[in-house]
Design an enzyme around this catalytic site. Structure first.
Site, PDB file in Angstrom:
ATOM      1  N   GLU A  48       0.906  -1.207  -0.121  1.00 12.95           N
ATOM      2  CA  GLU A  48      -0.065  -0.021   0.203  1.00 12.95           C
ATOM      3  C   GLU A  48       0.664   1.193  -0.087  1.00 12.95           C
ATOM      4  O   GLU A  48       1.646   1.501   1.023  1.00 12.95           O
ATOM      5  CB  GLU A  48      -0.930   0.042   1.231  1.00 12.95           C
ATOM      6  N   ARG A  52       0.644  10.186   0.543  1.00 13.52           N
ATOM      7  CA  ARG A  52       0.925  11.394   1.710  1.00 13.52           C
ATOM      8  C   ARG A  52       2.150  12.213   1.142  1.00 13.52           C
ATOM      9  O   ARG A  52       2.636  13.104   2.037  1.00 13.52           O
ATOM     10  CB  ARG A  52       1.334  10.679   3.032  1.00 13.52           C
ATOM     11  N   THR A  76      -4.303   6.184   1.619  1.00 17.95           N
ATOM     12  CA  THR A  76      -4.507   7.413   2.111  1.00 17.95           C
ATOM     13  C   THR A  76      -5.090   8.164   1.093  1.00 17.95           C
ATOM     14  O   THR A  76      -4.760   9.370   0.639  1.00 17.95           O
ATOM     15  CB  THR A  76      -3.304   7.979   2.945  1.00 17.95           C
ATOM     16  N   LYS A 136     -11.065  -1.589   5.897  1.00 17.34           N
ATOM     17  CA  LYS A 136      -9.989  -1.101   6.810  1.00 17.34           C
ATOM     18  C   LYS A 136     -10.271  -0.753   8.196  1.00 17.34           C
ATOM     19  O   LYS A 136     -11.235   0.019   8.194  1.00 17.34           O
ATOM     20  CB  LYS A 136      -9.138  -0.315   6.226  1.00 17.34           C
TER      21      LYS A 136
HETATM   22  C1  3PG Z   1      -1.779   3.653   8.001  1.00 17.36           C
HETATM   23  O1  3PG Z   1      -2.117   4.702   7.471  1.00 17.36           O
HETATM   24  O2  3PG Z   1      -2.400   2.595   7.801  1.00 17.36           O
HETATM   25  C2  3PG Z   1      -0.933   3.890   9.194  1.00 17.36           C
HETATM   26  O3  3PG Z   1      -0.221   4.978   9.174  1.00 17.36           O
HETATM   27  C3  3PG Z   1      -0.210   2.651   9.301  1.00 17.36           C
HETATM   28  O4  3PG Z   1      -0.084   2.488  10.741  1.00 17.36           O
HETATM   29  P1  3PG Z   1       1.204   2.354  11.733  1.00 17.36           P
HETATM   30  O5  3PG Z   1       2.200   3.103  11.379  1.00 17.36           O
HETATM   31  O6  3PG Z   1       0.897   2.319  13.132  1.00 17.36           O
HETATM   32  O7  3PG Z   1       1.770   0.579  11.131  1.00 17.36           O
END
Ligand code: 3PG
Length: 219
Positions: A48, A52, A76, A136
């Site tokens: 993924e 960002r 995102t 999700k």
């Molecule tokens: C996301 O956007 O899914 C998170 O930033 C990932 O979460 P983590 O950095 O706590 O693994």
């Protein structure tokens, strides 16, 4: 608005490819390419790439074009306008941390599968009502962790989750043991220091550990 059977089946196949989906943030294409190869070599084949950074789309496209054996999604995704950009760059699926009604419409009508984010029972019910099978669960830790997801099995048996947010090698098994969890997402397999140092052996080693986690058979 439609979560069609064909797209749901495609999403099911993607989400069940590996127990962990690395959530990636790239600031340059070169790092993105090397990191994608390192993760793949460690057995994590679904990636993924989060939207960002300014370089995110370019990195996603380069990985799609140049790295064999990986399935790359855009994460995102916050604006309906970004859906088309991600598709043009070659994304195989779309992920968002939550979902506005505009984004839900754009995502579910896209020609590629869409994994919207939820963190409450009502949001999960709204998704189920719209015919979605997968969501999700974000931010998984702060929003209630495995205990919260376990509580949804009985009332919402048709919904399956990819929890993300605060997950690591140690707590991932608590999620993966649940009947309604198909895989987990996380950034722990790509520590910033390793990316900055170009320590791809480290990334591959972390990916190997993660890909060795067991998702529940038939999840
Ligand atoms: C996301 O956007 O899914 C998170 O930033 C990932 O979460 P983590 O950095 O706590 O693994």
């Amino acid at each position: 608005m439609s979560f069609t059977l064909a797209k749901t089946e495609r999403l099911a196949a993607i989400l069940s490819q590996a127990p962990v989906i690395p959530v990636l943030t790239f600031h340059d294409v070169k790092t993105g390419l090397a990191c994608a190869k390192a993760l793949r070599d460690g057995g994590l084949t679904v990636l993924e790439v989060t939207m960002r950074t300014r370089q995110a789309l370019e990195a996603l496209k380069a990985i799609v074009d140049e790295v064999d054996g990986v399935t790359v999604g855009a994460g995102t995704v916050l604006e309906p306008e970004h859906v088309q950009d991600a598709i043009v760059a070659g994304a195989a699926f779309l992920v968002s941390p939550g979902s506005s009604s505009r984004l839900m419409a754009a995502g579910s009508e896209a020609p590629i599968p869409y994994l919207p984010g939820v963190s409450t029972v009502s949001e999960a019910m709204q998704l189920a009502e719209r015919g979605a099978t997968f969501a999700k669960f974000f931010p998984a830790g702060p929003a209630g962790g495995p205990a919260f997801l376990k509580s949804l099995v009985a009332p919402l048996p048709g919904l399956h989750f990819c929890p993300t947010g605060g997950i690591d090698l140690k707590n991932a098994p608590d999620y993966l043991a649940l009947r309604n969890v198909v895989c987990v997402g996380g950034s722990w397999v790509t520590p910033e220091a390793a990316l900055e140092a170009g320590d791809w052996a480290k990334v591959t080693a972390l990916a190997k550990e993660a890909s060795g986690l067991k998702a529940r058979p038939g999840a």
